[in-house]
Write an enzyme that holds these catalytic residues in place. Structure first.
Site, PDB file in Angstrom:
ATOM      1  N   GLU A  43     -37.410 -27.444  -7.234  1.00  0.00           N
ATOM      2  CA  GLU A  43     -38.680 -27.563  -7.893  1.00  0.00           C
ATOM      3  C   GLU A  43     -39.449 -26.396  -8.043  1.00  0.00           C
ATOM      4  O   GLU A  43     -39.522 -25.507  -6.870  1.00  0.00           O
ATOM      5  CB  GLU A  43     -39.285 -28.702  -7.209  1.00  0.00           C
ATOM      6  N   LYS A 123     -40.654 -35.479 -14.574  1.00  0.00           N
ATOM      7  CA  LYS A 123     -40.918 -35.946 -13.078  1.00  0.00           C
ATOM      8  C   LYS A 123     -41.738 -37.356 -13.570  1.00  0.00           C
ATOM      9  O   LYS A 123     -43.050 -37.055 -14.151  1.00  0.00           O
ATOM     10  CB  LYS A 123     -41.510 -34.751 -12.230  1.00  0.00           C
ATOM     11  N   CYS A 163     -38.124 -34.462  -6.175  1.00  0.00           N
ATOM     12  CA  CYS A 163     -39.052 -34.549  -5.074  1.00  0.00           C
ATOM     13  C   CYS A 163     -39.717 -35.876  -4.719  1.00  0.00           C
ATOM     14  O   CYS A 163     -38.851 -37.009  -4.089  1.00  0.00           O
ATOM     15  CB  CYS A 163     -40.133 -33.364  -5.245  1.00  0.00           C
TER      16      CYS A 163
END
Length: 277
Positions: A43, A123, A163
């Site tokens: 990321e 995301k 994440c």
């Protein structure tokens, strides 16, 4: 699924985009030269700024939705790297335009060996954390995505997560209704504080409950802003065993993702078939 050599690249990205791209190109070359055919970047690989707003200056339109009227250097870089090395490349995350002046999408793009973009994932879960000494609020500069994404390859079905997503098991299970995911690629920039406590256990849990391989590629060091990321990029098998790990600093960690292991786990313990809900 077919067996494949895979690699996770770990970085300590800086505010200097050009330098970050130079470093990641060298790491991709190292991984590909060692035989990796599926490579996952972390990321924010292109920029970890002095402030969260720094990435707004690097945002691009989504080139592969049609003809982009503005330059797209980050997307062009990823496409070129995939084509140059003949690899499947999961391009960490880059900032794409969200339609809001003060926010971007934190987007993961996947490319095939021809340099074609085959999947886009924005995301979904945005990190928020405050413990008195550290405070992070991704929603200040990022617009959330809406849906999980997976794409098909000759070696199996690959899901994309980023994440903070790993804390939400229902996110991973959502795709099981439309086809079993064999490999999850997870770019991340986990904080050192939360990483020490939860990173490995969450990743192993997601691998075990979904009976899949996981390639988790992280940021791993102290950045120019003073933020410290946990690193420990790793590859995990469907039984929950850590195949390989890179603890700190930039580097490449790789392993063979064996189709026989995936088939064995799903045969001896067919938990996915036993699901009720």
């Amino acid at each position: 699924m077919q067996s494949i050599s895979a690699a996770a690249i770990q970085m300590v990205s800086s505010p200097d985009v050009a330098e970050n791209l130079r470093q990641v190109a060298a790491l991709i070359d190292r991984a590909a030269s060692a035989g990796a055919k599926l490579i996952v970047l972390p990321e924010y690989f292109a920029i970890m700024g002095l402030s969260d707003k720094d990435k707004l200056a690097q945002q691009e339109p989504f080139k592969f939705a049609g003809a982009a009227s503005e330059p797209t250097p980050l997307q062009d870089f990823l496409a070129q790297q995939a084509q140059q090395h003949g690899i499947w490349l999961v391009g960490g995350t880059i900032p794409l335009q969200s339609g809001q002046v003060d926010k971007v999408m934190n987007t993961c793009l996947a490319f095939n060996p021809q340099g074609e973009c085959v999947a886009r994932y924005d995301k979904v879960h945005l990190f928020g954390f405050a413990n008195g000494s550290e405070c992070f609020q991704e929603s200040d500069t990022i617009s959330p995505g809406a849906l999980p994404v997976a794409f098909d390859t000759p070696f199996g079905r690959v899901g994309l997560a980023v994440c903070y997503d790993i804390r939400f098991p229902e996110f991973f299970r959502a795709l099981q209704h439309v086809g079993t995911v064999d490999i999850w690629a997870i770019p991340a920039a986990f904080t050192a504080t939360t990483g020490r406590a939860h990173w490995e256990v969450l990743l192993r849990a997601r691998a075990i409950e979904n009976q899949c391989f996981i390639i988790a590629s992280g940021q791993g060091g102290t950045h120019a802003s003073g933020r410290t990321t946990y690193g420990h990029s790793m590859l995990i098998d469907p039984w929950g065993a850590v195949l390989a790990v890179w603890p700190e600093g930039e580097g490449v960690v790789s392993a063979e993702l064996k189709a026989s292991q995936l088939q064995r786990v799903r045969t001896i313990l067919p938990a996915l078939k036993h699901r009720v809900f």
